[in-house]
Design a protein around this motif. Structure first.
Motif: not given
Length: 239
Positions: A36, A40, A187
């Motif tokens: 993740k 990003l 998120q």
């Protein structure tokens, strides 16, 4: 097979199963969060989460696991096993502190850009347990360095183990609070946050339980020897 041997066999199976679960969960949690953060591009809090998860969750957890691995000790030998444990512990500290430094620098930059901005340092539960865990981990590193070069004695070994175990527990608590932060809520959906908390909690228990059991047993043995010695000394005085 005697009762003691049977209990030892069951205990070995239990702790072996816990170790397997720990390796899977530590790697899985780290992989999910790192992926993740890479998506990003490590921007803003993603950089902090990336390095702290690798350092404090994966490296720190593995440092505890490998130190108590009979298989690795027989394969690598005690000296190489200690080296692997030391390298993982040092990486945990350096990478994790780097992650904290990134977040602290970002907050300072924000304050410079906007003096009126509300910037809080180490006020949340996530940050509080993180800084406590980091301080304990520093204590583990500093007490472990002499043990790497010399035989520091039982007291120093116990101090090193206390710092390492309590530091890991504090950092994993910080990790669980981290899922409640603004970054975590942005998120992941609520049920994903709950799953992360659940798996992190299980990983904490399965990783720490063997070292915790050994530590408590050694402390109890030390206390027993002390009081037995004290009673023996009093008995000699009575004579």
């Amino acid at each position: 097979m005697t009762t003691a041997e049977l209990q030892g066999s069951y205990g070995g199976l239990y702790f072996g199963f816990c170790t397997l679960i720990s390796h899977v969960l530590l790697a899985g949690i780290t992989t999910a969060i790192v992926y993740k953060c890479l998506v990003l591009k490590l921007v803003h809090t993603a950089g902090h989460a990336f390095y702290c998860t690798i350092g404090f969750v994966f490296f720190m957890g593995e440092a505890l696991l490998v130190r108590n691995s009979a298989y690795l000790e027989s394969s690598l030998g005690p000296l190489n096993l200690n080296r692997l444990h030391a390298v993982l512990g040092l990486l945990a500290f350096l990478v994790g502190v780097g992650g904290i430094g990134i977040k602290t620098w970002q907050k300072l930059e924000r304050k410079r850009e906007d003096p009126n901005a509300s910037v809080r340092h180490f006020k949340s539960n996530h940050a509080l347990y993180g800084i406590i865990g980091c301080a304990l981990l520093l204590g583990s590193v500093l007490s472990g360095l002499p043990l790497y070069f010399i035989n520091g004695g039982f007291a120093l070994k116990m101090l090193h183990r206390f710092f390492g175990l309590s530091g890991f527990l504090a950092l994993m608590v910080s990790q669980m609070f981290g899922y409640n932060t603004g970054f975590g809520r942005r998120q992941w959906k609520a049920h994903h946050q709950k799953l992360f908390k659940f798996f992190t909690f299980i990983a904490t228990i399965t990783t720490a339980n063997y070292e915790f059991r050994r530590f408590v047993r050694d402390v109890a043995g030390l206390a027993t020897d002390y009081f037995i010695g004290l009673d023996a000394a009093e008995a000699r005085e009575d004579l």
